[in-house]
Design an enzyme around this catalytic site. Structure first.
Site, PDB file in Angstrom:
ATOM      1  N   THR A 153      38.819  -1.635 -26.528  1.00 39.19           N
ATOM      2  CA  THR A 153      38.371  -0.558 -27.409  1.00 39.19           C
ATOM      3  C   THR A 153      37.942   0.691 -26.644  1.00 39.19           C
ATOM      4  O   THR A 153      37.299   0.603 -25.600  1.00 39.19           O
ATOM      5  CB  THR A 153      37.181  -1.077 -28.259  1.00 39.19           C
ATOM      6  OG1 THR A 153      37.637  -2.205 -28.993  1.00 39.19           O
ATOM      7  CG2 THR A 153      36.663  -0.021 -29.213  1.00 39.19           C
ATOM      8  N   PRO A 197      36.486   5.024 -27.366  1.00 35.82           N
ATOM      9  CA  PRO A 197      35.805   5.813 -28.395  1.00 35.82           C
ATOM     10  C   PRO A 197      36.751   6.232 -29.528  1.00 35.82           C
ATOM     11  O   PRO A 197      36.384   6.206 -30.694  1.00 35.82           O
ATOM     12  CB  PRO A 197      35.290   7.034 -27.620  1.00 35.82           C
ATOM     13  CG  PRO A 197      35.159   6.565 -26.207  1.00 35.82           C
ATOM     14  CD  PRO A 197      36.215   5.524 -26.002  1.00 35.82           C
ATOM     15  N   ARG A 228      40.125 -14.853 -31.782  1.00 36.83           N
ATOM     16  CA  ARG A 228      39.559 -14.628 -33.120  1.00 36.83           C
ATOM     17  C   ARG A 228      38.981 -15.898 -33.743  1.00 36.83           C
ATOM     18  O   ARG A 228      37.954 -15.818 -34.431  1.00 36.83           O
ATOM     19  CB  ARG A 228      40.604 -13.956 -34.027  1.00 36.83           C
ATOM     20  CG  ARG A 228      40.710 -12.468 -33.728  1.00 36.83           C
ATOM     21  CD  ARG A 228      41.792 -11.739 -34.497  1.00 36.83           C
ATOM     22  NE  ARG A 228      41.784 -10.318 -34.142  1.00 36.83           N
ATOM     23  CZ  ARG A 228      42.849  -9.519 -34.185  1.00 36.83           C
ATOM     24  NH1 ARG A 228      44.017  -9.988 -34.581  1.00 36.83           N
ATOM     25  NH2 ARG A 228      42.735  -8.247 -33.844  1.00 36.83           N
ATOM     26  N   GLY A 256      10.503 -12.752 -50.470  1.00 37.07           N
ATOM     27  CA  GLY A 256       9.798 -11.776 -49.623  1.00 37.07           C
ATOM     28  C   GLY A 256       9.671 -12.245 -48.189  1.00 37.07           C
ATOM     29  O   GLY A 256       9.804 -11.447 -47.244  1.00 37.07           O
ATOM     30  N   GLU A 283      36.454  -7.748 -32.849  1.00 35.44           N
ATOM     31  CA  GLU A 283      37.758  -8.413 -32.626  1.00 35.44           C
ATOM     32  C   GLU A 283      38.707  -8.130 -33.789  1.00 35.44           C
ATOM     33  O   GLU A 283      39.502  -8.974 -34.195  1.00 35.44           O
ATOM     34  CB  GLU A 283      37.591  -9.893 -32.312  1.00 35.44           C
ATOM     35  CG  GLU A 283      36.992 -10.046 -30.913  1.00 35.44           C
ATOM     36  CD  GLU A 283      37.085 -11.422 -30.324  1.00 35.44           C
ATOM     37  OE1 GLU A 283      38.073 -12.116 -30.567  1.00 35.44           O
ATOM     38  OE2 GLU A 283      36.146 -11.787 -29.581  1.00 35.44           O
ATOM     39  N   GLY A 284      38.600  -6.913 -34.307  1.00 32.58           N
ATOM     40  CA  GLY A 284      39.409  -6.470 -35.431  1.00 32.58           C
ATOM     41  C   GLY A 284      38.611  -6.540 -36.706  1.00 32.58           C
ATOM     42  O   GLY A 284      38.127  -7.612 -37.086  1.00 32.58           O
TER      43      GLY A 284
HETATM   44  N1  COS Z   1      51.659 -11.354 -30.628  1.00 31.63           N
HETATM   45  C1  COS Z   1      52.734 -10.844 -29.975  1.00 31.63           C
HETATM   46  N2  COS Z   1      53.150  -9.578 -30.147  1.00 31.63           N
HETATM   47  C2  COS Z   1      52.468  -8.806 -31.002  1.00 31.63           C
HETATM   48  C3  COS Z   1      51.349  -9.261 -31.728  1.00 31.63           C
HETATM   49  C4  COS Z   1      50.961 -10.613 -31.502  1.00 31.63           C
HETATM   50  N3  COS Z   1      49.909 -11.125 -32.134  1.00 31.63           N
HETATM   51  N4  COS Z   1      50.883  -8.274 -32.488  1.00 31.63           N
HETATM   52  C5  COS Z   1      51.676  -7.210 -32.281  1.00 31.63           C
HETATM   53  N5  COS Z   1      52.638  -7.536 -31.380  1.00 31.63           N
HETATM   54  C6  COS Z   1      53.706  -6.663 -30.874  1.00 31.63           C
HETATM   55  C7  COS Z   1      54.579  -6.176 -32.015  1.00 31.63           C
HETATM   56  O1  COS Z   1      55.603  -7.108 -32.280  1.00 31.63           O
HETATM   57  C8  COS Z   1      55.107  -4.881 -31.477  1.00 31.63           C
HETATM   58  O2  COS Z   1      56.178  -5.135 -30.599  1.00 31.63           O
HETATM   59  P1  COS Z   1      57.460  -4.137 -30.561  1.00 31.63           P
HETATM   60  O3  COS Z   1      56.958  -2.876 -29.925  1.00 31.63           O
HETATM   61  O4  COS Z   1      58.442  -4.879 -29.735  1.00 31.63           O
HETATM   62  O5  COS Z   1      57.891  -3.949 -31.980  1.00 31.63           O
HETATM   63  C9  COS Z   1      53.962  -4.344 -30.630  1.00 31.63           C
HETATM   64  O6  COS Z   1      53.131  -5.484 -30.319  1.00 31.63           O
HETATM   65  C10 COS Z   1      53.139  -3.326 -31.365  1.00 31.63           C
HETATM   66  O7  COS Z   1      52.649  -3.951 -32.546  1.00 31.63           O
HETATM   67  P2  COS Z   1      52.447  -3.200 -33.922  1.00 31.63           P
HETATM   68  O8  COS Z   1      53.643  -2.342 -34.224  1.00 31.63           O
HETATM   69  O9  COS Z   1      52.042  -4.203 -34.944  1.00 31.63           O
HETATM   70  O10 COS Z   1      51.217  -2.250 -33.545  1.00 31.63           O
HETATM   71  P3  COS Z   1      50.293  -1.368 -34.476  1.00 31.63           P
HETATM   72  O11 COS Z   1      49.798  -0.299 -33.595  1.00 31.63           O
HETATM   73  O12 COS Z   1      50.955  -1.015 -35.743  1.00 31.63           O
HETATM   74  O13 COS Z   1      49.063  -2.306 -34.906  1.00 31.63           O
HETATM   75  C11 COS Z   1      47.301  -3.925 -34.769  1.00 31.63           C
HETATM   76  C12 COS Z   1      48.676  -3.448 -34.284  1.00 31.63           C
HETATM   77  C13 COS Z   1      46.689  -3.111 -35.860  1.00 31.63           C
HETATM   78  C14 COS Z   1      47.465  -5.361 -35.243  1.00 31.63           C
HETATM   79  C15 COS Z   1      46.442  -3.879 -33.489  1.00 31.63           C
HETATM   80  O14 COS Z   1      46.283  -2.521 -33.093  1.00 31.63           O
HETATM   81  C16 COS Z   1      45.094  -4.510 -33.644  1.00 31.63           C
HETATM   82  O15 COS Z   1      44.973  -5.732 -33.571  1.00 31.63           O
HETATM   83  N6  COS Z   1      44.049  -3.693 -33.829  1.00 31.63           N
HETATM   84  C17 COS Z   1      42.716  -4.162 -33.825  1.00 31.63           C
HETATM   85  C18 COS Z   1      42.241  -4.209 -32.426  1.00 31.63           C
HETATM   86  C19 COS Z   1      41.092  -5.092 -32.279  1.00 31.63           C
HETATM   87  O16 COS Z   1      41.066  -6.219 -32.734  1.00 31.63           O
HETATM   88  N7  COS Z   1      40.088  -4.561 -31.620  1.00 31.63           N
HETATM   89  C20 COS Z   1      38.900  -5.291 -31.427  1.00 31.63           C
HETATM   90  C21 COS Z   1      38.339  -5.026 -30.099  1.00 31.63           C
HETATM   91  S1  COS Z   1      38.957  -6.057 -28.885  1.00 31.63           S
HETATM   92  S2  COS Z   1      37.564  -7.401 -28.820  1.00 31.63           S
END
Ligand code: COS
Length: 381
Positions: free
Chosen positions: A126, A128, A243, A341, A364-365
């Site tokens: 993550t 900012p 997760r 209370g 974690e999302g």
């Molecule tokens: N396993 C393997 N590959 C994955 C995957 C997974 N679980 N999730 C995504 N991918 C791959 C996709 O297949 C895609 O590959 P291609 O480029 O070949 O198509 C690539 O990674 C990008 O994925 P996607 O298009 O889904 O990315 P987005 O940016 O649309 O969104 C999310 C991905 C929203 C799921 C991701 O940004 C996310 O999990 N965000 C939350 C982050 C988080 O949990 N933060 C918490 C802090 S960390 S403790």
């Protein structure tokens, strides 16, 4: 509670964690919560008991167990303190990228120290301006000879400031978006690594949450995890495995608050009887118990499926986190309600459970992101 047919070894491990949580965590949880201090004394006990070694293979000094046993441990610890449990859970999160994609040399160098608890790990994704949209990160890693030079910062890092090594995702090719990111192991003593602001949080206050800063931070090429361009994939695969750990933390928090509320309801006399004899309270207890058991059943099965090597576990992992964290928020809020209370007062432990629960719907999302992950998986098939 339903029987989940744990093996004798799993039961013995759960009982050991339960005993350590009661004897070591319970007496200090209120102090660390109030003061916002990291429980080094408890971490030493966890290390001696092998809690940091659960998912590390035996050849690197670990127990060689899985996400299931990690969940059992996290649940038991979180029943007593959802903040202190994070010292172990966050180190596992930081260790997963090495387990998933690390080289043999990286595993030999880092896993034994992490398994023994001599070193703590943390995970840095993550930023900012890159939270839910993790792929829009800006922290840059530029290759210069046999090193990468990292510049940027990561925020809200659990175990930040106390960890000895950080698995960090940074941009190696800005023209490629998420596909232009790479993962690195950054030791706290590498030149240019700094710990920034320490956060003052609503809950999980015994957990250390810090900004980490890379100011021309020198990282040897051999500390890159996986190939260049695989950083985002390493991060996503890590979250698929971690997760359920958040689900386990949420489940433990819910169970801990429920146990307190049940005990209180059986002993609190109003209108001449324990309030547990009132249907209004009975229905709350019944709903709380049912939702907790549902969350546990889903989590345990998700963890078993992950450990069995099921492919594409993103959806079941997200489902377990989504359900358990929503259950934790509802159950802890209702537990405070049953205490009336008294529940609102810091003299009683139950309000802390409610504060600790909230983060499980966020980190974690966020639960909105979990729904997005689940929907994408089920629509794609
Ligand atoms: N396993 C393997 N590959 C994955 C995957 C997974 N679980 N999730 C995504 N991918 C791959 C996709 O297949 C895609 O590959 P291609 O480029 O070949 O198509 C690539 O990674 C990008 O994925 P996607 O298009 O889904 O990315 P987005 O940016 O649309 O969104 C999310 C991905 C929203 C799921 C991701 O940004 C996310 O999990 N965000 C939350 C982050 C988080 O949990 N933060 C918490 C802090 S960390 S403790």
């Amino acid at each position: 509670m339903m029987d989940y047919f744990l093996t004798e070894d799993q039961k013995a491990f759960r009982d050991l964690v339960r005993q350590i949580a009661e004897e070591t965590v319970k007496p200090v949880r209120a102090k660390h919560d109030r003061e916002g201090t990291f429980p080094w004394d408890v971490v030493k006990v966890f290390a001696d008991a092998g809690f940091f070694s659960v998912v590390v293979p035996e050849e690197y000094g670990g127990m060689g167990l899985g996400v299931f046993e990690l969940a059992i441990m996290t649940e038991e610890l979180s029943k007593v303190c959802g903040g202190i449990s994070l010292s172990v859970a966050a180190s596992a999160l930081g260790t997963f990228p090495i387990l998933i994609s690390g080289t043999e040399a990286q595993k030999k160098k880092y896993l034994p120290k992490l398994a023994s608890g001599e070193w703590l790990a943390a995970f840095g994704l993550t930023e900012p301006a890159a939270g839910s949209d993790a792929g829009s990160m800006k922290t840059r890693a530029e290759r210069k000879g046999d090193e990468y030079i990292l510049n940027g910062s990561k925020v809200f890092i659990t175990n930040g400031g106390v960890a000895n090594c950080y698995t960090v995702i940074a941009v190696t090719d800005p023209s490629k978006g998420a596909r232009g990111t790479s993962a690195f192991i950054v030791e706290k003593d590498f030149p240019g690594f700094k710990v920034g602001k320490e956060e003052d949080k609503m809950g999980i206050r015994a957990s250390s949450t810090n900004e980490i800063i890379f100011d021309d931070c020198h990282v040897p090429v051999e500390n890159r995890i996986g190939n260049e361009g695989e950083g985002f994939l390493v991060a996503m695969k890590t979250l698929d495995k971690s997760r359920p750990g958040v689900a386990a933390q949420a489940l433990g928090i819910a169970q801990g608050a429920f146990d307190l509320a049940l005990d209180y309801a059986k002993n609190r006399i109003q209108f001449g009887h324990p309030i547990a004899s009132l249907q209004a309270i009975q229905f709350m207890l019944a709903d709380m118990a049912t939702s907790i058991e549902s969350a546990r059943a889903l989590l345990y099965m998700a963890a078993k499926n992950i450990d069995a090597g099921l492919k594409n576990v993103g959806d079941i992992s997200a489902m377990s986190k989504l359900l358990a964290s929503d259950v934790a928020m509802k159950v802890t809020t209702d537990a405070v309600q049953i205490f009336g209370g008294y529940g609102y007062m810091r003299d009683y432990p139950v309000e802390k459970f409610m504060r600790d629960a909230k983060i499980t719907q966020i980190y974690e999302g966020t639960n909105q992101i979990q729904r997005m992950v689940i929907a994408r998986n089920i629509i794609r098939g």
